[in-house]
Design a protein around this motif. Structure first.
Motif, PDB file in Angstrom:
ATOM      1  N   LEU A  30      -6.709  16.850   4.219  1.00  0.00           N
ATOM      2  CA  LEU A  30      -6.063  18.167   4.350  1.00  0.00           C
ATOM      3  C   LEU A  30      -4.545  18.038   4.363  1.00  0.00           C
ATOM      4  CD1 LEU A  30      -8.421  19.687   7.070  1.00  0.00           C
ATOM      5  CD2 LEU A  30      -8.031  20.677   4.810  1.00  0.00           C
ATOM      6  N   ILE A  37      -7.714  18.467  -0.300  1.00  0.00           N
ATOM      7  CA  ILE A  37      -8.677  19.553  -0.228  1.00  0.00           C
ATOM      8  C   ILE A  37      -8.026  20.755   0.425  1.00  0.00           C
ATOM      9  CG2 ILE A  37     -10.842  18.245  -0.174  1.00  0.00           C
ATOM     10  CD1 ILE A  37     -10.780  18.448   2.853  1.00  0.00           C
ATOM     11  N   ASP A  38      -8.658  21.883   0.203  1.00  0.00           N
ATOM     12  CA  ASP A  38      -8.133  23.118   0.746  1.00  0.00           C
ATOM     13  C   ASP A  38      -8.829  23.401   2.072  1.00  0.00           C
ATOM     14  OD1 ASP A  38      -6.492  25.471   0.302  1.00  0.00           O
ATOM     15  OD2 ASP A  38      -8.423  26.498   0.485  1.00  0.00           O
ATOM     16  N   MET A  39      -8.090  23.970   2.989  1.00  0.00           N
ATOM     17  CA  MET A  39      -8.626  24.339   4.283  1.00  0.00           C
ATOM     18  C   MET A  39      -9.972  25.028   4.172  1.00  0.00           C
ATOM     19  SD  MET A  39      -7.237  23.887   7.178  1.00  0.00           S
ATOM     20  CE  MET A  39      -7.095  24.464   8.831  1.00  0.00           C
ATOM     21  N   VAL A  80     -13.538  23.247   4.025  1.00  0.00           N
ATOM     22  CA  VAL A  80     -14.188  22.579   5.166  1.00  0.00           C
ATOM     23  C   VAL A  80     -14.574  23.531   6.280  1.00  0.00           C
ATOM     24  CG1 VAL A  80     -13.303  20.263   4.855  1.00  0.00           C
ATOM     25  CG2 VAL A  80     -11.927  21.940   6.071  1.00  0.00           C
ATOM     26  N   GLU A  81     -14.067  24.741   6.219  1.00  0.00           N
ATOM     27  CA  GLU A  81     -14.418  25.672   7.306  1.00  0.00           C
ATOM     28  C   GLU A  81     -15.915  25.921   7.334  1.00  0.00           C
ATOM     29  OE1 GLU A  81     -12.359  26.662   9.678  1.00  0.00           O
ATOM     30  OE2 GLU A  81     -10.470  26.516   8.660  1.00  0.00           O
TER      31      GLU A  81
END
Lengths: 221, 199
Positions: free
Chosen positions: B188, B193-195, B198-199
């Motif tokens: 991150l 990768i974009d936030m 993984v949320e």
């Protein structure tokens, strides 16, 4: 030996003083006198000092015979208190301060990692205090209604050690732009201190407490 | 030509050791730094401190129980590539752990070639790659951060699961980060990768 001379030889032992209730101002007291004054067993106190002094120290079976389980438990509980109320909170504050001018997204990513680590530590302490320590107490008082905790034969510290090490590397190597570097150095010092303190704490559990539990269990049978 | 490559021999048979030494000195590009006849405690500490380009060992210095782990023991003492010389019959498994295997009946040219290529293969990987993550390692790291299993990653890139594991080891060696949560933070922070993923 005078306690003041012992501390002079290895100032790392200051960490132990706070957790044994021996505060500074003990005058010319010998190690034995200082322990007696606090109701501590001297041999047990010295074993803990050895773990904090010699890397990879493992006490002999004969040395373990002399250790008083209740003093070890008391020591471990007070270390937990220190980690929870002092070490982790000041680390949290320092991390907050370090990231204060970072962008919101990065701040959250790092902070969440710290919180996961903290949660894992707290869970581990809780497990020990609610199950393991009472079990040791029951064993040593030879109580008849002993509840055996669902215990792994080791204390499962490895992932906590890995996480704090990861956090150290993230701050040291990949600190996001906009972080406060003076505070970052403070965070690093705290992380190094905490990780070596916990390594010794772990060693007391694995190399002193666990063998004592095993010995008491086999005597009971 | 660059300075001579130094070799360290661990060979119980003096005939074999001296014979190899002669072959290397004739070839001119190698120099024998030292010879040990066994791996005693003093031998281990010598190996720990020697700066050799390659180690040549007769696996018979290990007893049969420790032979399968022989290569690992050596790499814990010294990072140099290790070439085995087969003097007594050894199992294929035991020999496979080494970077090359010399046969007693190999002609000198073959021996030189094997040692040379063992040294070269070792130099290529870390030196050209540096300590930055390679493009492939970044791809693998993204998979780890997304929570994919090694098997899924292997299928996605059409590589073996062992290759995935090797990449993961290298990622951890380079970054110093071991846990999946820690690697995710790394991914991150470095915008791999974009936030939201993984949320």
């Amino acid at each position: 030996m005078k306690l003041s001379d012992l501390i002079d030889l290895n100032p790392d032992l200051l960490a132990i003083l706070g957790r044994t209730g021996i505060g500074p101002g003990f005058g010319e007291a010998t190690v034995e006198e200082a322990c007696l004054g606090r109701g501590l067993d001297t041999d047990t106190f010295l074993e803990v000092c050895r773990v904090y002094t010699f890397r990879d120290y493992v006490p002999s079976a004969a040395a373990l015979e002399k250790v008083r389980p209740s003093d070890i438990i008391r020591y471990l509980k007070l270390s937990h208190n220190y980690y929870v109320s002092t070490a982790l909170t000041s680390l949290r504050d320092a991390i907050n301060k370090m990231l204060i001018s970072c962008d919101e997204k990065r701040k959250r990513v790092i902070f969440r990692f710290f919180e996961e680590y903290e949660k894992e530590m707290l869970k581990h302490f809780e497990y020990e205090e609610e199950l393991v320590f009472p079990y040791v107490g029951a064993l040593s008082s030879k109580a008849s209604d002993i509840v055996v905790p669902p215990m792994e034969r080791e204390f499962e510290h490895s992932s906590m050690g890995e996480k704090i090490n990861d956090l150290k590397n993230i701050v040291l190597k990949y600190l996001p732009a906009g972080s406060d570097s003076d505070t970052a150095l403070e965070v690093l010092r705290r992380l190094y201190d905490l990780s070596s303190d916990i390594a010794r704490h772990t060693s007391i559990e694995d190399n002193i407490l666990l063998p004592i539990i095993k010995r008491m269990e086999s005597h009971g049978e | 030509m660059a300075s001579k490559k130094s070799l360290f021999l661990i060979i119980p048979s003096m005939i074999v050791a001296r014979g190899l030494e002669a072959i290397f000195s004739e070839a001119g590009e190698f120099r024998v730094e030292g010879i040990l006849s066994d791996l005693s405690r003093t031998g281990e500490s010598r190996l720990l401190n020697v700066d050799a380009d390659a180690v040549i060992i007769d696996p018979s210095v290990f007893d049969s129980g420790s032979r399968p782990g022989g290569r690992n023991l050596l790499s814990s003492l010294n990072p140099a590539p290790v070439v085995a010389i087969e003097t007594v019959l050894s199992s294929e498994e035991d020999l496979k752990q080494y970077d090359a295997v010399i046969n007693l009946f190999d002609p000198p040219s073959a021996i030189i070639r094997k040692v040379r290529s063992a040294i070269e293969s070792r130099q290529e990987s870390p030196r050209t790659e540096g300590e930055e993550l390679s493009a492939r390692e970044k791809e693998i790291l993204i998979c780890v951060a997304k929570g994919m299993l090694n098997k899924e990653t292997a299928d996605l890139y059409n590589i073996s699961i062992y290759t995935v594991i090797t990449h993961r080891k290298n990622i951890t060696r380079k970054t110093g980060i071991k846990t999946v949560a820690g690697l995710t933070v790394y991914a991150l922070l470095n915008n791999l990768i974009d936030m939201n993923s993984v949320e």
